[in-house]
Enzyme design. Structure first.
Site: not given
Length: 200
Positions: A181, A183
């Site tokens: 991940n 953003h």
């Protein structure tokens, strides 16, 4: 969520002897490119950084195999399509999916996205500005603990390498697809600055 991605390769180097009795030269090991799938929602600035970093010292031996967006007008799709070479793209919008599948749920939408990802046979999935929080069912598919309904198209696309069809017509991921991940960051090992470099 276990997001570790181990790239240690077991390389088998064949050796032998020439007819003259001298040892044959060893072949240089070939490192297969690491296949990356990317989920986006917007302009694709993080995606562009990934494109620029592929096959450089920052991300050596890497290849983006899919860019999927939940927004049809996302400029990131244009970035992918105009890259050199062009990167395959896909679009699955939540509301269009729900309208096309009366009675469908958000969880079922996530499974549809997961299926598109699995068809691309990535070694890793990067959420680069994907503005949906993925469900646990989605992550279970990536971990290989949840099956997806199979189809002839997805089976041909998988090549049988990273997904197998069982006797009940379901598609299983046989090798975990780690999720990184960037953003917006979700709880996980590789959220935050330099996430991708730390993840691989």
């Amino acid at each position: 969520m276990n997001c570790s991605w181990d790239f240690e390769l077991s390389l088998v180097i064949e050796s032998g002897s020439s007819q003259s009795g001298r040892p044959c030269p060893q072949r240089q090991p070939e490192i297969p490119p690491r296949r990356i799938a990317v989920l986006i929602s917007g302009s694709g600035t993080n995606l562009q950084a990934l494109i620029d970093a592929c096959n450089t010292p920052r991300l050596p031996h890497t290849h983006i195999v899919l860019v999927l967006s939940n927004r049809k007008a996302a400029y990131g799709l244009t970035r992918a399509a105009t890259a050199d070479p062009p990167i395959p793209t896909a679009y699955i919008g939540l509301q269009p999916f729900l309208r096309a599948n009366p009675g469908a749920t958000r969880a079922e939408y996530d499974l549809a996205v997961a299926k598109e990802v699995v068809k691309a046979r990535p070694d890793v999935l990067v959420l680069a500005g994907w503005m949906h929080i993925v469900s646990e069912g989605f992550l279970e598919v990536m971990r290989g603990v949840r099956a997806l309904p199979s189809s002839p198209e997805s089976e041909r696309a998988s090549g049988g390498e990273d997904a197998d069809e069982d006797g009940e017509g379901e598609l299983h991921v046989t090798r975990e697809i780690p999720v990184i991940n960037i953003h917006p960051a979700l709880p996980g090992q590789f959220d935050g600055a330099n996430a991708l470099e730390r993840g691989i």
